[in-house]
Design an enzyme around this catalytic site. Structure first.
Site, mmCIF file in Angstrom:
data_model
loop_
_atom_site.group_PDB
_atom_site.id
_atom_site.type_symbol
_atom_site.label_atom_id
_atom_site.label_comp_id
_atom_site.label_asym_id
_atom_site.label_seq_id
_atom_site.Cartn_x
_atom_site.Cartn_y
_atom_site.Cartn_z
ATOM 1 N N ARG A 72 0.804 -1.225 0.000
ATOM 2 C CA ARG A 72 0.000 0.000 0.000
ATOM 3 C C ARG A 72 0.834 1.270 0.000
ATOM 4 O O ARG A 72 0.624 2.176 -0.789
ATOM 5 C CB ARG A 72 -0.892 0.067 1.244
ATOM 6 C CG ARG A 72 -2.202 -0.615 1.124
ATOM 7 C CD ARG A 72 -2.619 -1.130 2.478
ATOM 8 N NE ARG A 72 -1.662 -2.145 2.887
ATOM 9 C CZ ARG A 72 -1.792 -3.434 2.582
ATOM 10 N NH1 ARG A 72 -2.846 -3.842 1.956
ATOM 11 N NH2 ARG A 72 -0.863 -4.316 2.913
ATOM 12 N N THR A 73 1.799 1.332 0.935
ATOM 13 C CA THR A 73 2.497 2.606 1.117
ATOM 14 C C THR A 73 3.311 2.961 -0.126
ATOM 15 O O THR A 73 3.278 4.102 -0.594
ATOM 16 C CB THR A 73 3.381 2.543 2.379
ATOM 17 O OG1 THR A 73 2.596 2.065 3.465
ATOM 18 C CG2 THR A 73 3.945 3.902 2.730
ATOM 19 N N LYS A 132 26.057 -4.397 -2.120
ATOM 20 C CA LYS A 132 27.518 -4.517 -2.291
ATOM 21 C C LYS A 132 28.251 -3.894 -1.114
ATOM 22 O O LYS A 132 29.452 -3.682 -1.165
ATOM 23 C CB LYS A 132 27.953 -3.810 -3.576
ATOM 24 C CG LYS A 132 27.387 -4.387 -4.848
ATOM 25 C CD LYS A 132 27.954 -3.610 -6.034
ATOM 26 C CE LYS A 132 27.337 -4.023 -7.338
ATOM 27 N NZ LYS A 132 27.711 -3.090 -8.419
ATOM 28 N N ARG A 185 11.526 4.181 3.578
ATOM 29 C CA ARG A 185 11.091 3.204 4.598
ATOM 30 C C ARG A 185 12.312 2.385 4.974
ATOM 31 O O ARG A 185 13.056 1.929 4.103
ATOM 32 C CB ARG A 185 10.007 2.290 4.037
ATOM 33 C CG ARG A 185 9.730 1.106 4.949
ATOM 34 C CD ARG A 185 8.496 0.341 4.561
ATOM 35 N NE ARG A 185 7.292 1.055 4.943
ATOM 36 C CZ ARG A 185 6.085 0.498 4.969
ATOM 37 N NH1 ARG A 185 5.924 -0.762 4.636
ATOM 38 N NH2 ARG A 185 5.037 1.216 5.306
ATOM 39 N N HIS A 194 5.385 6.384 11.616
ATOM 40 C CA HIS A 194 4.838 6.172 10.269
ATOM 41 C C HIS A 194 3.823 7.305 10.080
ATOM 42 O O HIS A 194 2.611 7.088 10.135
ATOM 43 C CB HIS A 194 4.184 4.793 10.215
ATOM 44 C CG HIS A 194 3.808 4.316 8.843
ATOM 45 N ND1 HIS A 194 3.881 5.115 7.724
ATOM 46 C CD2 HIS A 194 3.342 3.108 8.415
ATOM 47 C CE1 HIS A 194 3.466 4.422 6.673
ATOM 48 N NE2 HIS A 194 3.148 3.206 7.061
HETATM 49 C C1 NCD Z 1 2.108 -0.935 8.460
HETATM 50 C C2 NCD Z 1 3.592 -0.714 8.494
HETATM 51 O O1 NCD Z 1 4.324 -1.054 7.563
HETATM 52 O O2 NCD Z 1 4.032 -0.158 9.496
HETATM 53 N N1 NCD Z 1 1.588 -1.139 7.188
HETATM 54 C C3 NCD Z 1 1.312 -0.059 6.406
HETATM 55 O O3 NCD Z 1 2.125 0.814 6.189
HETATM 56 N N2 NCD Z 1 0.073 0.017 5.915
HETATM 57 C C4 NCD Z 1 1.635 -1.917 9.447
HETATM 58 C C5 NCD Z 1 2.110 -3.337 9.346
HETATM 59 O O4 NCD Z 1 3.051 -3.678 8.644
HETATM 60 O O5 NCD Z 1 1.500 -4.160 10.037
#
Ligand code: NCD
Length: 312
Positions: A58-59, A86, A108, A136
């Site tokens: 999703r993100t 590497k 991320r 997040h």
């Molecule tokens: C979350 C995350 O990656 O922190 N997912 C997301 O971004 N929708 C929650 C999760 O991984 O459970």
């Protein structure tokens, strides 16, 4: 619009007014995203690089869609095949990208604090798309937008955040945002999954934790961040903490059910509850994610508008 946003690293540095500003702008992007021609020129000529060192569905897609709808040139770096493999350090990789004059880096990373560190090394705006168990921010903002549009307000509500609080950056960012906006937040889960020292009412029982709640927010068991036995078994966990219709009946009759996904049906949530569109807003959360990310990137670039071409 004037504001002090240069990066979006977490909810903690934001004021309530800045949160409201992002949500208000996101509302207008919801309208754009529902129209046939989903196009703005807010980020035309800007370069956005997505660097995801952890899995994401999703993100990552949401940030890519958001950038493209705003007219940015979007690059998704495939971290599995990058020079990190590497032995190049995170900072060296970031400096290399920085030399190509991107305007936005969306990052991320599995380590808490890695995105903040990176933001200190580059000239462009950095957005945290999730760092370890830390923050997040766009998830908390999209959750807030979903709540505000459904409940018609984002203050004075009782929100129960349930499950694996200990390993969840989603829980942390949501807790900070919801408290800043004036809501009652309860954390519900087994003692092993709720760390001490959090500014919220703690419950180890779903019936009392959900009593009178307006919003029930479920979290995935983050097994990839667990280094031991935090729960006796998934079956036992589901029995005590999995959200089913019977446990949900403790919340207000019009309480909404949220989950950031990915969901583990039959572990933290019952499939029928997740799919009950009279209660579950899980798909709305995904929709709001695109709008919130458009708003955040638009505002960050507005803050740097006078320096277009000349990096600050
Ligand atoms: C979350 C995350 O990656 O922190 N997912 C997301 O971004 N929708 C929650 C999760 O991984 O459970």
């Amino acid at each position: 619009m004037t504001h002090g946003l240069t990066h979006l690293l977490g909810i903690a540095p934001l004021s309530a007014a800045e949160i409201t500003m992002i949500l208000d702008l996101a509302d207008s992007y919801v309208d754009l995203n529902r129209s046939p021609v989903k196009r703005s020129e807010a980020l035309a000529g800007r370069t956005q690089i997505n660097m995801f060192f952890e899995n994401s569905t999703r993100t990552l897609v949401s940030f890519e869609v958001a950038g493209k709808r705003l007219g940015a040139d979007v690059i998704n770096m495939a971290m599995q095949t990058s020079s990190i493999k590497k032995g190049e350090t995170l900072v060296d990789t970031a400096l290399t990208l920085n030399a190509m004059h991107p305007d936005l880096l969306v990052v991320r990373h599995p380590h808490s604090g890695a995105v903040d560190l990176l933001a200190q090394k580059v000239n462009c705006a950095v957005l945290n798309a999730g760092d370890g168990r830390h923050e997040h921010p766009t998830q908390a903002l999209l959750d807030a937008l979903t709540i505000r549009r459904t409940k018609k307000r984002i203050s004075g509500l009782t929100v129960a955040i349930c499950g694996d609080i200990a390993h969840s950056r989603v829980a942390r960012s949501n807790l900070i945002l919801l408290k800043k906006m004036g809501n009652d937040v309860r954390l519900v889960g087994p003692p092993t999954l709720i760390p001490p020292g959090l500014d919220a009412e703690i419950h180890h029982d779903m019936a009392t934790g959900l009593k009178g709640a307006d919003v029930v927010m479920m979290l995935r068991l983050q097994k990839e961040r667990m280094d031991g036995g935090f729960i006796p078994s998934e079956r036992e966990y589901y029995y005590r903490f999995g959200l089913d219709a019977a446990k949900l009946a403790n919340a207000k009759p019009d309480a909404i059910v949220m989950h950031p996904a990915p969901m583990n049906r039959g572990v933290e949530i019952d499939g029928d509850v997740a799919d009950d569109l009279t209660r579950s807003v899980i798909q709305e959360q995904v929709e709001m994610g695109v709008a919130v990310r458009m708003a955040a990137m638009d505002l960050l670039m507005q803050g740097r508008a006078d320096t277009r071409g000349v990096m600050v």
